[in-house]
Write an enzyme that holds these catalytic residues in place. Sequence first.
Site, PDB file in Angstrom:
ATOM      1  N   CYS C  83     122.305-117.376 -67.632  1.00  0.00           N
ATOM      2  CA  CYS C  83     122.758-118.526 -68.393  1.00  0.00           C
ATOM      3  C   CYS C  83     122.054-118.599 -69.747  1.00  0.00           C
ATOM      4  O   CYS C  83     121.179-117.815 -70.053  1.00  0.00           O
ATOM      5  CB  CYS C  83     122.511-119.808 -67.608  1.00  0.00           C
ATOM      6  SG  CYS C  83     120.756-120.110 -67.322  1.00  0.00           S
ATOM      7  N   ALA C  86     118.297-118.848 -69.652  1.00  0.00           N
ATOM      8  CA  ALA C  86     117.660-117.567 -69.333  1.00  0.00           C
ATOM      9  C   ALA C  86     117.581-116.701 -70.579  1.00  0.00           C
ATOM     10  O   ALA C  86     116.587-116.001 -70.804  1.00  0.00           O
ATOM     11  CB  ALA C  86     118.455-116.853 -68.249  1.00  0.00           C
ATOM     12  N   ARG C 117     110.014-111.039 -66.291  1.00  0.00           N
ATOM     13  CA  ARG C 117     110.651-110.062 -67.168  1.00  0.00           C
ATOM     14  C   ARG C 117     109.704-108.962 -67.640  1.00  0.00           C
ATOM     15  O   ARG C 117     110.050-108.109 -68.434  1.00  0.00           O
ATOM     16  CB  ARG C 117     111.325-110.755 -68.341  1.00  0.00           C
ATOM     17  CG  ARG C 117     112.569-111.526 -67.879  1.00  0.00           C
ATOM     18  CD  ARG C 117     113.320-112.081 -69.051  1.00  0.00           C
ATOM     19  NE  ARG C 117     113.516-111.093 -70.070  1.00  0.00           N
ATOM     20  CZ  ARG C 117     114.478-110.174 -70.071  1.00  0.00           C
ATOM     21  NH1 ARG C 117     115.342-110.151 -69.081  1.00  0.00           N
ATOM     22  NH2 ARG C 117     114.581-109.304 -71.034  1.00  0.00           N
ATOM     23  N   HIS C 215     120.460-116.245 -76.509  1.00  0.00           N
ATOM     24  CA  HIS C 215     119.838-115.384 -77.529  1.00  0.00           C
ATOM     25  C   HIS C 215     120.112-115.970 -78.917  1.00  0.00           C
ATOM     26  O   HIS C 215     119.228-116.044 -79.763  1.00  0.00           O
ATOM     27  CB  HIS C 215     120.410-113.966 -77.482  1.00  0.00           C
ATOM     28  CG  HIS C 215     120.243-113.290 -76.140  1.00  0.00           C
ATOM     29  ND1 HIS C 215     121.007-112.213 -75.758  1.00  0.00           N
ATOM     30  CD2 HIS C 215     119.423-113.539 -75.099  1.00  0.00           C
ATOM     31  CE1 HIS C 215     120.668-111.830 -74.544  1.00  0.00           C
ATOM     32  NE2 HIS C 215     119.695-112.619 -74.121  1.00  0.00           N
TER      33      HIS C 215
END
Lengths: 448, 459, 250
Positions: C83, C86, C117, C215
């Site tokens: 999503c 994230a 991550r 992003h």
Amino acid sequence: MNNPILKERADQVHRKGNAPFQISCDRDSLAGAVSQRACVFCGSRVVLYPIADAVHLVHGPIGCAAYTWDIRGALSSGPELHRLSFSTDLQERDVIFGGEKKLTNALNELIDRHHPNAAFVYSTCIVGIIGDDLEAICKRMSEEKGIPVIPVQSEGFKGNKRAGYNAACRAMSRLVGTGNIDDVSPHSINILGDFNLAGEIWIIRQYFERMGLQVVANITGDGRVGDIARSHGAAVNVVQCSGATLDLAKMMKEDYNIPYVRVSYFGVEDMAESLYKVANFFPDDPSILEQAKALVREELSVLYPQLQAYRQDLEGKKAAIYVGGAFKAFSLVKAFRLLGMKVVMVGSQTGTSEDYQELHEITDEGTIIVDDSNPLELSAFLQEKDVDIFVGGVKERPIAYKLGLGFCDHNHERKEALEGFVGMLNFAKEVHSTVMSPVWRFVPRNNK
Amino acid sequence: MLEATPKELVERKALRVNPAKTCQPIGAMYAALGIHGCLPHSHGSQGCCSYHRSHLTRHYRDPIMAATSSFTEGSSVFGGGANLRNAFKTIYQLYDPDVIAINTTCLSETIGDDLPTIIRESRESGIIPEGKVVIHANTPSYVGTHITGWSNMTKAIVTYLADKTETPPETPYINFIPGYVEPADTRHLKEFLAQLGVNAVVFPDTSDVVDTPQTGSFEMYPYGGTPVEDLHRTGNAQTTIALGPDASRAAAKELETKCNVPYQLLDLPIGVAATDRLVQTLIETTGITPPASLKRDRGRLVDIMTDMQQYLYNKRVAVSGDPDQVVPMTEFLVSCGAKPVYVITGTSSKYFKQRCAEILQNVVPEAVIKDDTDLFYLHQLIKNEPVDLLVSNVYGKYIARAEDLPFVRFGFPILDRVGHSYFPTLGYQGSIHLLCNILNTLLERKDRDDPDEVFELVL
Amino acid sequence: MTENYTPTSEQAAAQANETVMRSQSPVSPEQTTSTVEDIITAYPKKVAKKRAKHIVVRDGNEPTQEIQANARTTPGIITQRGCAFAGCKGVVVAPFGDCIHIVHGPVGCSYYSWLTRRNQFKPREEGQNFIHYCFTTDMNEHDIVFGGVGKLKTAIQEAYDTFHPKAITVHATCPVGLIGDDIQGAAKEMSDKLGISVMSFNCEGYKGVSQSAGHHIANNGIFKNWIGADQETEEIPGYTVNHEVRRTSC
């Protein structure tokens, strides 16, 4: 299982109170009785083991070397060559045609590789039977390599562990007297019969040094070949433990007229008593005794308040003791008394009749005194007396745990220093930790 | 490592740092995986589902399947009903599960989607085919923790599926709720019940779902999981034995309310005392006689405890984890002679506070017992007075490294080691694994720290 | 290696291009096409129609082939996508290890994006390191019902008091947008109060079609608030680059 004591062993058990004291001891174990004793080789090996700058080569099949490989916590402050276990690993062929050549090769290789200050060559059962001439090989190697190469006549079948102690002492006596004693003070001692388990000899050595004495040789804990070589320069041999190094002290008395004194560093009374005994050997310098007294006072003022806390919980608990040497048992009886505990069973693998006589004197009515016992007897005694803690070594530990009672290792697998004043505190701590452990709540003994 | 953590403790009102808990839906998803042929479905943004699947996959190293309603801005405004109906169609056409178990998320809960109505209408309009089971649990992320989520989904299983029939079953049986535990634990508990000769419906059962064998093929619905027929039968059971009160209470209670099945709540059987209580309860409720083999199992556990007691005596231990795990772990440590001085959980739990206080009040009166807290707080406690051992889920490893502590991984999740889903920590046998792990960790550290001359062959 | 011939860079590029264009998959195009068709027909009709545009079997004879992308995922599909949150917090912003990232929402979103991550981070000399920490307002039911801005501001204050970071970022999760918490306002207010950069991201999980939206939100924020903020930096001599690696998975 009705009567755990074999008929043949009846005279090796005594219950204090019901008859005049008499016990049979210092005799061969009854075959098949699962004795807790070991053999001659084992006796020699454990005594010499802590000499840290020597090669210890076991001449025989692999087992004897494997079981004695780094198994004792005999600490060294320097080299650690003693922690390696070397073996000639004798094969069927060697047994048939003789193992002398193999032994020579092994010594050659080991000495060249490790540059030890001496080599001990232990003889095992099979070597005694095939008749390898250890004496001759050692003599030749000694000449070739320029270091003492000493045979230890420790064939397993030649007697019990005590015979092994003797063989070790005879081996060491070959070193004694070969060193230079110019710098040895008249106020000097050797410490015999301490193996520096958990660093104990460092505690004791420091006590003697605080008294103003020079310690020439540790025999054998944190031991060095060179120190033993000049140990004949010391004024007194201070010998701990019943058997292990007493023979060496006797030999040195005979050969060099060095007196010896038997001591114990375990427990408050015996520790203090030992320091005074040694100090009394030096009447020419009264400061030595003064230092000893000051030391004892200082240590006790720290120790006693701390012991009280443990004593509160331990008061009235019951203890059983089964150890190698009886001398250790004397100290343990007193140490338990200091903690407010009762000793209800005591025994040893290698005690003499004098030892047992003394145990008889210092124990309470009803205490079981036993020589060369075995698991069946021990478990029967422990259950009968409903003890809270059992003191012994590696073979005794699982017996205690299976019955569901506390255990303290007072043998060579112990992890805590138990000697000296600080050792008494550690002992109290260990006893407390196991006696008071909550795990016993779950064992059948306490869930009837 | 964690250098920014100050020693001074200051009360925090709003900031949670390094949490010792996560949100409800992941627990619900894990419980749903314990139903045979079930596809968990996350009703919310697709990120939730992605996160939960990833985390469970990291922990179990097995594929974790779950679908999502894939909310977008539109659904946030108009509600998620259309998304869910759409999802049903896709799922039945594509994945054809026997059961869909829906959990909500903070998003769908905040919107206020009415799940029962959407499900009913979908059934009526035929979107949900005949014979297919759909259940749901409300699992708002902002209430409770992952334990609450597990509890809610397990309760939903009962609400939707437990049936009480007129005629009692021919062979009596009990319900057995294993709690929020590893598949290895559930597998072991089933063997344990068989060993005792107890007939039971065990649910939810994730063994053979999240610990599947390598077969060369990908199975959407693995072999394991409690079959729906068995879940129907739970309503006719003699009694329910529910392990782990925080996780299992709701389902057990629901069985009583709905089907009149009485229940007993027990601590998870970690350690000898807690397992003894489970055995005793089974004896009392089912009349079985424990076999000799069970006594031998118990004896072996006690034997290790006695053999090794000196290594745990008075060891200061910090324990963090979920209430149901931490309570019996604390009891077990105490019975081995250790001192759990800091006992914390991220979940708010009366059970935790009460039981830990009972266990510790006499033996470790100075112990800090705190629920609804975080690992940052635990780290600060340790900085103020260190411990000899840290027991926690994987996130504790940063504290262990920062403070150079021996560390035993315990509970959920464990993302950096293997074996936690294969070796049980429950029952006598499981407790043996756990205790050996603890002891070996301490011995390993001793070997690492001992100077050369003290380093020993025999310990 | 018998030839001494070294191609010029243009020749090499042309050759590489040629090689790629002529390359053949070991599986025949017919077989691949039939596999794709099988996959597509498994979907419900409407979904199939959409899905079909997302898969293209490359045809060397077609100079331009188009693939459908950046579209919504059909609900019910076990998508591997994440999503917006994230993508923003988890992917782009979290690797800045020397500032504090507070997740405003229930505990889960911060938890799953905590250390998962595998971004490595090493502080510069005298620099701070928060890479191993997880910060969240851990919103509960009360906060959802009555609003969480107050809690957020307190959390920022507590973070500042405890850790003295040079910057703080705030990340919104799904319910924050719905209940209307003004995180931009809160960030501005706290930034003025504390005299450090406090930047907030409205990266609620339901935004956009995947983590990709996150992003963008992250990059826009960083561009607006951080890049160029240091007016005193002198021109750096020589050829210099800034390096951004695009991350796409969650």
